[in-house]
Design a protein around this motif. Sequence first.
Motif, mmCIF file in Angstrom:
data_model
loop_
_atom_site.group_PDB
_atom_site.id
_atom_site.type_symbol
_atom_site.label_atom_id
_atom_site.label_comp_id
_atom_site.label_asym_id
_atom_site.label_seq_id
_atom_site.Cartn_x
_atom_site.Cartn_y
_atom_site.Cartn_z
ATOM 1 N N ILE A 192 25.188 30.619 50.715
ATOM 2 C CA ILE A 192 25.553 30.600 52.248
ATOM 3 C C ILE A 192 27.217 30.368 52.173
ATOM 4 O O ILE A 192 27.956 30.950 53.027
ATOM 5 C CB ILE A 192 25.108 29.257 53.176
ATOM 6 N N CYS A 193 27.527 29.485 51.391
ATOM 7 C CA CYS A 193 29.330 29.265 51.349
ATOM 8 C C CYS A 193 29.862 30.125 50.380
ATOM 9 O O CYS A 193 31.363 30.099 50.250
ATOM 10 C CB CYS A 193 29.315 27.623 50.891
ATOM 11 N N THR A 194 29.281 30.832 49.554
ATOM 12 C CA THR A 194 29.984 31.566 48.490
ATOM 13 C C THR A 194 31.169 32.272 48.943
ATOM 14 O O THR A 194 32.452 32.418 48.649
ATOM 15 C CB THR A 194 29.052 32.423 47.514
ATOM 16 N N VAL A 195 30.904 33.352 49.891
ATOM 17 C CA VAL A 195 31.810 34.361 50.445
ATOM 18 C C VAL A 195 33.098 33.452 50.814
ATOM 19 O O VAL A 195 34.147 33.954 50.575
ATOM 20 C CB VAL A 195 31.176 35.193 51.413
ATOM 21 N N PHE A 196 32.605 32.524 51.627
ATOM 22 C CA PHE A 196 33.879 31.566 52.248
ATOM 23 C C PHE A 196 34.640 30.948 51.342
ATOM 24 O O PHE A 196 35.907 30.727 51.371
ATOM 25 C CB PHE A 196 33.283 30.651 53.202
ATOM 26 N N LEU A 197 34.092 30.529 50.029
ATOM 27 C CA LEU A 197 34.715 29.632 49.140
ATOM 28 C C LEU A 197 35.510 30.585 48.387
ATOM 29 O O LEU A 197 36.619 30.320 48.025
ATOM 30 C CB LEU A 197 33.739 28.981 48.181
ATOM 31 N N LEU A 198 35.230 31.794 48.060
ATOM 32 C CA LEU A 198 35.956 32.801 47.426
ATOM 33 C C LEU A 198 37.117 33.222 48.304
ATOM 34 O O LEU A 198 38.458 33.217 47.759
ATOM 35 C CB LEU A 198 35.192 34.177 47.368
ATOM 36 N N TYR A 199 37.030 33.269 49.514
ATOM 37 C CA TYR A 199 38.104 33.401 50.568
ATOM 38 C C TYR A 199 39.088 32.272 50.617
ATOM 39 O O TYR A 199 40.341 32.591 50.484
ATOM 40 C CB TYR A 199 37.546 33.570 52.072
ATOM 41 N N LEU A 200 38.724 31.055 50.490
ATOM 42 C CA LEU A 200 39.222 29.831 50.278
ATOM 43 C C LEU A 200 40.160 29.720 48.895
ATOM 44 O O LEU A 200 41.381 29.428 48.914
ATOM 45 C CB LEU A 200 38.455 28.708 50.809
ATOM 46 N N CYS A 201 39.408 30.098 47.998
ATOM 47 C CA CYS A 201 39.889 30.017 46.677
ATOM 48 C C CYS A 201 41.084 31.127 46.495
ATOM 49 O O CYS A 201 42.261 30.739 45.882
ATOM 50 C CB CYS A 201 38.885 30.307 45.467
ATOM 51 N N ILE A 202 40.961 32.297 47.061
ATOM 52 C CA ILE A 202 42.064 33.273 46.925
ATOM 53 C C ILE A 202 43.258 32.960 47.993
ATOM 54 O O ILE A 202 44.566 32.983 47.304
ATOM 55 C CB ILE A 202 41.462 34.582 47.277
#
Length: 377
Positions: free
Chosen positions: A19-29
């Motif tokens: 659920i959170c992976t795509v948004f966490l990638l977005y936040l990390c980048i």
Amino acid sequence: MKLKTAKRWFNWHKWTSLICTVFLLYLCITGLPLIFHEEIEHLLQGNKEAVVQNHAKMSLDKLAQIAESKYPGEKARYVFWDENEKNKVLFDIVDRPDAPYEKSKYLVLNEYTGEILGAPRTDGIMNVILKLHTDMFLGIPGKLFLGIMGILFMISIISGIVLYGPIMKKYDFGMVRKNRSSRLRWLDTHNLLGIAITAWMLVVGFTGVINTLSDVIVGLWQQGQLAEMTAPYKNQKPISGKLSSLDDAKKSAENAIKDMKVAVIAFPGTDFTSKHHYAVFMRGNTELTSKLLKPVLIDAATGTVTDSRDMPWYVNALFISEPLHFGNYGGMVLKIIWVIFDVFTILVLITGLYLWIARRKAEKQQLQLLIPKNSKA
């Protein structure tokens, strides 16, 4: 660990991660450049250096007049001092104290000469990245949504730790099975990277969740401590006429809190004070205490101190969390460490996503192999 319990933890880990992976990638980048936001903004803003001459600093009231003269009919509402920008002062100029922050005009002045050194941009690339990272340009709902993603991230980390322990009892710590299938190699790599940076991910995830609650925390402080501090003035009429000296307000706060220095002054009528007070926010002199603020309320009619209190624990938690989230404590060395861990986290997220896709693909292939056999039977 029992099979049923392990399966439950596995499902927690899988679904919270998905659920959170795509948004966490977005936040990390988006978070990567923000680690160096101070250095990047310094290069992009191009403000002049503040030349120090052999005389005292100018009156703060005079500096405010210089700033206000650039925008006729408008007044200063905040004064800022950046601990990394020596001999400079920043004014926030608006047409009314409660104007939206998008209406603010900022000017940086030399404290010694009154020279205008620059006008920080609020629409630059770093501000765009910051908005993307903090609320996705959705305001408070965007912050709270990202906060939920942060909570799911922390659950996925904790469940990953619970699963990793029993698995590694059978193998050497840090084992990567290079001679097995590609999916197993990626699984081992994912597990190794994840467990190696677990502490960092928990710190950044937890501080990130706290930061998403900033508006809630500020609202609680305004309705709680600030309301208590300004209660004696609640039924008084707003100040009519000229406010007391800004310099006197600053000196009164410095005399009241001698082991701290002024960081921000809020004018009467703004969000962080009342219609009757200057709010002078003091900061400490150490690396940690410089991130914390202590309000001193000054009667804007008389220039006298009316109240001063330490911030509540939840506000201090926010003050500490924001710089810690971006590695803004130990200078350049800590920032570089934060970048390395951020990149490792991106790899953990990508490998986790790959493993889910590979697992789905393998399950689909197995199902396709079974269907013909069953049909022949």
